[in-house]
Design a protein around this motif. Structure first.
Motif, PDB file in Angstrom:
ATOM      1  N   PHE A   1     -13.961  -0.991  -2.393  1.00 52.77           N
ATOM      2  CA  PHE A   1     -12.995  -1.057  -1.308  1.00 52.77           C
ATOM      3  C   PHE A   1     -11.769  -1.896  -1.679  1.00 52.77           C
TER       4      PHE A   1
ATOM      5  N   ARG B   1     -20.150   6.470  -5.576  1.00 54.96           N
ATOM      6  CA  ARG B   1     -18.703   6.425  -5.460  1.00 54.96           C
ATOM      7  C   ARG B   1     -18.075   5.778  -6.700  1.00 54.96           C
TER       8      ARG B   1
ATOM      9  N   ARG C   1      -9.088   0.728  -6.517  1.00 51.32           N
ATOM     10  CA  ARG C   1      -7.829   1.359  -6.871  1.00 51.32           C
ATOM     11  C   ARG C   1      -7.002   0.491  -7.818  1.00 51.32           C
ATOM     12  N   ARG C   2      -7.312  -0.805  -7.848  1.00 54.68           N
ATOM     13  CA  ARG C   2      -6.503  -1.666  -8.711  1.00 54.68           C
ATOM     14  C   ARG C   2      -7.013  -1.714 -10.141  1.00 54.68           C
TER      15      ARG C   2
ATOM     16  N   GLU D   1     -12.626  -0.028   8.530  1.00 57.47           N
ATOM     17  CA  GLU D   1     -12.798  -0.156   7.088  1.00 57.47           C
ATOM     18  C   GLU D   1     -12.706   1.223   6.448  1.00 57.47           C
ATOM     19  N   LEU D   2     -11.565   1.499   5.862  1.00 52.18           N
ATOM     20  CA  LEU D   2     -11.341   2.809   5.260  1.00 52.18           C
ATOM     21  C   LEU D   2     -10.984   2.629   3.797  1.00 52.18           C
ATOM     22  N   TYR D   3     -11.253   3.663   3.001  1.00 49.48           N
ATOM     23  CA  TYR D   3     -10.875   3.582   1.597  1.00 49.48           C
ATOM     24  C   TYR D   3      -9.376   3.709   1.433  1.00 49.48           C
ATOM     25  N   LYS D   4      -8.785   4.563   2.242  1.00 49.36           N
ATOM     26  CA  LYS D   4      -7.344   4.710   2.178  1.00 49.36           C
ATOM     27  C   LYS D   4      -6.814   4.673   3.602  1.00 49.36           C
TER      28      LYS D   4
ATOM     29  N   ARG E   1       0.219  -1.108  -6.938  1.00 48.54           N
ATOM     30  CA  ARG E   1      -0.897  -1.952  -7.373  1.00 48.54           C
ATOM     31  C   ARG E   1      -2.106  -1.149  -7.828  1.00 48.54           C
ATOM     32  N   THR E   2      -1.918  -0.043  -8.545  1.00 45.35           N
ATOM     33  CA  THR E   2      -3.080   0.614  -9.137  1.00 45.35           C
ATOM     34  C   THR E   2      -3.511  -0.184 -10.365  1.00 45.35           C
TER      35      THR E   2
ATOM     36  N   TYR F   1      -9.243  10.920   2.444  1.00 44.79           N
ATOM     37  CA  TYR F   1     -10.506  10.849   1.714  1.00 44.79           C
ATOM     38  C   TYR F   1     -11.621  11.451   2.554  1.00 44.79           C
TER      39      TYR F   1
ATOM     40  N   GLU G   1       0.841  -1.189   0.000  1.00 38.73           N
ATOM     41  CA  GLU G   1       0.000   0.000   0.000  1.00 38.73           C
ATOM     42  C   GLU G   1       0.882   1.247   0.000  1.00 38.73           C
TER      43      GLU G   1
ATOM     44  N   ASP H   1     -14.745  10.727   2.595  1.00 39.75           N
ATOM     45  CA  ASP H   1     -15.603   9.670   3.155  1.00 39.75           C
ATOM     46  C   ASP H   1     -15.009   9.133   4.454  1.00 39.75           C
TER      47      ASP H   1
END
Lengths: 294, 397
Positions: free
Chosen positions: B289, B323, B293-294, A231-234, A176-177, A271, A42, A273
């Motif tokens: 989630f 979203r 992003r991947r 639980e977070l998006y980032k 890992r995008t 973020y 990450e 959110d």
């Protein structure tokens, strides 16, 4: 070069980098086997830092290639210095000479980009080549990189083939995008850098911010560790932990309190959110648990 | 040492048997690596083996389990038995393909979020037999008809619009290629007579498919997956495919094989809840989630195939759809029920998601699939062009 994993670990620690054992082992083997090290994880877990620290520990030059979509040979390997070439042509004309192609495409007009620089490096030790965020480049560049990494040579039509005397130490990172092709990863030693444990992260904060009071460092680390479980998006990385501790230090805080947590949460959560979810009661609950524990 | 070497080779074979991508070259490296790392510390040996033999994050847990089972003291039990058990467990967890069960569908309909009964599909009949097939609802087709349609769909699948990348190639506009210009000028004694130009190279826009596989959707999803398979097969566009019922499963890898029938079989093996109920909101959440992003990095076109019968919380679905839309090029919702002339999206899930959808289109027969192909190919640029919600009536006209 390091003679054991322990030696490498010590050298990293001298450079203020706290590596978990698995990362030290992979790095050690990448050096021993002369293979590229592929680091995935990450954002903000210290992938890029590995290359920087490695260069410092090996007392050698760090050459960085930042990847992006559309990155091509002219940005990655070499480019001709056109303005200089044109100037040269005009100068010759003024003197009444005709320009010769061999002159125009000689070493004087060659601009070395990172890959060529890494291959032509002639320092006392081979340089560290950092190919950063390879997932941002496109498939075409990936294929090209695979070729370069397999025999460390590039061909420039006007000059010929340039080969590395000693292959550079290569570190490739990915956020890992997108999934990087297996062929490239297969060529490398693969290591997934996870978020550090509480103890390691605390050690990192203490090493990087020696001025921070231990209580503050403990609380900040424990808070971020708890937050990562939500639980977070980032999720906040180690970089965010360090930023936060530095920010609190700049605000002259010696310990966390609920108000300052809410006010500075933007340093670790990026973020909207996530901020909305955490700010207020959720953050307060974590804060209370952290207070009770430290 | 020879003992160790043969054990290493055996270990490599075990990993390959478990589906890890272990190349012989890496095995040779491992023998060398053991010489460097030594065997004094078991964890170091494990780390060395892992960084050489594993190159996908998702394979790490399987590797660790295999390592624990393989490299342990023989006294603790028979290694051979444990390893076969490891494979066994995996096979066991793989769910069998189940025909849509009546009970699952029924319970889906009784969910709190579906107050009105499911609308009945009305097939549109046309004069010629071929026309009949073109307009026949997939759900009403016989096995032969469906096979014919599937063969057609696979061939006819068209990609979405091309998008300009940041890579350049010789062309007419808008950049100048200094290198070529200068080379050309050599022919005229260094005089620049014409500028060599560059243009942006274009690439097919990537597609992401999120397909509903709950009982009522199965037939449509099958046809649509074949459509996607056709795209991926001809390299028309990079395709990422996911299916969801109560859970989200990625099936991109399964769709990469040669044989579509086998691909579909693999998919049904990989998916734990083929033809169960539907939790669209939770599945979208899982997508945003875990995968957002991947796979959304290149701003793909996202196709959702679902009838919108949500068993979970409609507000969660709305939030996650919003979203999702923010992070993709265009969000297209394909709903087979839209093929029925009097269908209105009354199901709460569908109503909730509709506000966040760029295109809402039917996908119940061949004609609608052809329309979809045309529509995808004509999309240009941003989403402003057909942003307003299509009037439902006009879609049937």
């Amino acid at each position: 070069m390091f003679e054991s994993i322990d030696a490498l670990e010590r050298a990293f620690r001298d450079e203020l980098y706290v590596a978990e054992r698995g990362l030290s082992t992979s790095t050690f083997l990448a050096l021993k086997l002369g293979r590229p090290l592929f680091l995935e994880g990450e954002a903000g877990v210290g992938k890029t830092e590995v290359a920087k620290v490695l260069a410092r520990a090996l007392r050698t030059e760090l050459i960085r290639l930042q990847c992006y979509e559309g990155l091509d040979v002219h940005q990655a390997v070499y480019e001709w210095n056109y303005s200089r070439q044109m100037l040269h042509v005009r100068l010759l004309e003024a003197r009444g000479d005709a320009p010769k192609e061999a002159d125009l495409f000689g070493p004087d007009f060659l601009l070395e980009r990172p890959l060529l620089r890494a291959i032509r490096a002639r320092g006392p030790a081979p340089p560290v080549l950092l190919v950063d965020e390879v997932d941002r480049s496109d498939e075409e560049f990936e294929a090209f990189l695979l070729e370069v990494l397999s025999d460390f040579q590039v061909t420039i039509p006007e000059i010929g083939t340039v080969r590395a005397e000693r292959p550079p130490v290569v570190v490739v990172t990915s956020n890992r995008t997108r999934d990087v092709h297996d062929a490239l990863k297969r060529r490398c030693l693969y290591h997934w850098i996870d978020y550090p444990s509480l103890e390691s992260e605390l050690a990192i904060v203490m090493a990087k911010l020696p001025d921070a009071p231990e209580r503050l460092a403990r609380q900040v680390t424990a808070f971020v560790q708890e937050l990562r479980r939500a639980e977070l998006y980032k999720r906040p990385g180690v970089a965010e932990t360090l930023d936060w501790a530095a920010a609190l230090l700049a605000l002259d805080r010696r310990a966390l309190d609920a108000t300052v947590v809410d006010e500075t949460l933007g340093v670790i959560l990026k973020y909207q959110d996530d901020l909305q979810r955490v700010r207020g009661p959720f953050a307060r609950a974590i804060h209370d648990r952290v207070q009770a524990a430290t | 040492m020879t003992d160790l070497a043969s054990n290493l080779l055996l270990f490599g074979r075990v990993l390959r048997g478990l589906g890890l991508d272990v190349s012989p070259g890496r095995m040779r490296d491992l023998v060398v690596a053991v010489g460097h790392v030594g065997l004094a510390r078991r964890a170091d040996f494990r780390d060395a083996a892992r960084c050489l033999l594993v190159h996908r994050h998702e394979d790490v847990p399987l590797f660790e389990a295999a390592f624990e089972a393989f490299w342990r003291k023989p006294a603790e039990g028979s290694t051979h038995l444990d390893l076969s058990a490891l494979g066994e467990k995996r096979r066991f967890r793989r769910p069998r393909f189940a025909a849509p069960s009546a009970s699952a569908t029924a319970s889906a309909d009784e969910g709190p979020s579906s107050p009105s009964p499911a609308p009945v599909l009305v097939p549109v009949l046309s004069p010629s037999a071929q026309e009949v097939l073109r307009h026949k609802d997939f759900a009403e087709m016989s096995a032969e008809e469906l096979a014919e349609v599937q063969a057609f769909v696979r061939k006819a699948a068209q990609g979405a619009d091309a998008y300009p990348t940041r890579r350049r190639r010789p062309g007419r506009r808008p950049f100048i290629d200094v290198r070529r210009t200068l080379r050309r000028s050599q022919r005229h004694g260094g005089e620049v007579l014409t500028w060599a130009r560059l243009e942006r190279r274009k690439k097919p826009r990537p597609l992401v498919v999120l397909a509903d596989i709950s009982g009522s959707m199965e037939r449509y999803t099958r046809v649509l997956l074949l459509f996607m398979y056709g795209l991926a097969e001809r390299g028309a566009a990079p395709v990422e495919a996911f299916v969801f019922g109560t859970r989200l499963t990625r099936i991109t890898r399964q769709l990469r094989g040669r044989d579509p029938e086998r691909a579909l079989r693999d998919v049904s093996h990989a998916v734990p809840d083929w033809s169960g109920g539907t939790r669209i909101g939770e599945s979208f959440h899982a997508f945003n989630f875990d995968w957002g992003r991947r796979v959304l990095g290149r701003r793909p076109l996202v196709l959702v195939v679902s009838d919108g019968w949500e068993r979970g919380d409609p507000s969660l679905l709305a939030e996650e759809a919003a979203r999702l839309r923010r992070s993709c090029h265009r969000l297209v919702w394909l709903n087979p029920l839209l093929g029925a002339p009097d269908y209105e999206p009354l199901a709460q899930g569908m109503k909730a998601a509709l506000r966040h959808v760029d295109d809402f289109r039917p996908v119940h027969n061949l004609a609608s699939l052809e329309d979809l192909g045309r529509h995808l190919a004509t999309l240009r640029g941003g989403r402003a062009s057909s942003r307003p919600l299509p009037s439902l009536r006009s879609l049937h006209a």
